[in-house]
Design an enzyme around this catalytic site. Sequence first.
Site, mmCIF file in Angstrom:
data_model
loop_
_atom_site.group_PDB
_atom_site.id
_atom_site.type_symbol
_atom_site.label_atom_id
_atom_site.label_comp_id
_atom_site.label_asym_id
_atom_site.label_seq_id
_atom_site.Cartn_x
_atom_site.Cartn_y
_atom_site.Cartn_z
ATOM 1 N N LYS A 99 33.625 4.397 12.459
ATOM 2 C CA LYS A 99 33.193 4.947 13.750
ATOM 3 C C LYS A 99 31.671 4.866 13.824
ATOM 4 C CE LYS A 99 32.751 8.988 16.601
ATOM 5 N NZ LYS A 99 32.499 10.428 16.556
ATOM 6 N N GLY A 187 32.596 17.122 23.038
ATOM 7 C CA GLY A 187 32.516 18.036 24.166
ATOM 8 C C GLY A 187 33.795 18.744 24.553
#
Length: 256
Positions: A99, A187
């Site tokens: 990632k 988030g």
Amino acid sequence: MKDIFKVANIKLKSRLIVGTGKYKNFKETAQAVKTSGADMVTVAVRRINILDKKKPILTDYLNPKKIIYLPNTAGCYSSDEALRTLRLAREMGGWKLVKLEVLGDRKTLYPNMIETLKSTKILVKEGFKVMVYCTDDPLLAKKLEDYGASAIMPLASPIGSGLGLQNKVNISIIIKKSKVPVIVDAGIGTASDATIAMEMGCDGVLINSAIANSKNPIQMARAFKNAVISGRDSYLAGRMKKNYFATPSSPIDGLI
């Protein structure tokens, strides 16, 4: 028809990916991951303890042979840093599925997309399978796919903010235009946020802070497991059409 979820030709049973940071200890991390049903976890390469052999390490609690480790570049603010970190991960554990996140601002932790695009192009050429943390800009997301990204990971809102999905329109456009998995990253604040993301058509969600910072991480991990399954089922079932006026739930033909 089976609902198969693949990233870089790796088949995953769960559409929930769990981060391993911020927990009280590795025992709690392992319990949360197990409860979540996730079969992939993210690991910050720069925070792995490789020097002090007396301290516990994550692999003592989460067996890399039983769960997929996804090394990430958390804390990197330049392409050079990110490239060095992921090359180190490949040397340490042979990891090629990684990632990528290259941050641009310490206050918002928003991605630096210029450095992210540059890094993606290089890593793909070096044989990495790159899942990329990015802004919710549909044009830049498409450019990442063109550069060979294995998954697009737009933020819902700033990392660790818990603000949930702030730009559903842009993420919906990314989903519609993308031919690789779209996984909402950063988030997400609570289980219902994950359900909404899945109902929109996201292929998966990545959760860390919302689980680790909750009052009961194990219970919250279970909530996210159910939320992702529920959202995906709802998306596949297809929601009813929205109407401006009421429609009777019971037939009115033949009323006396």
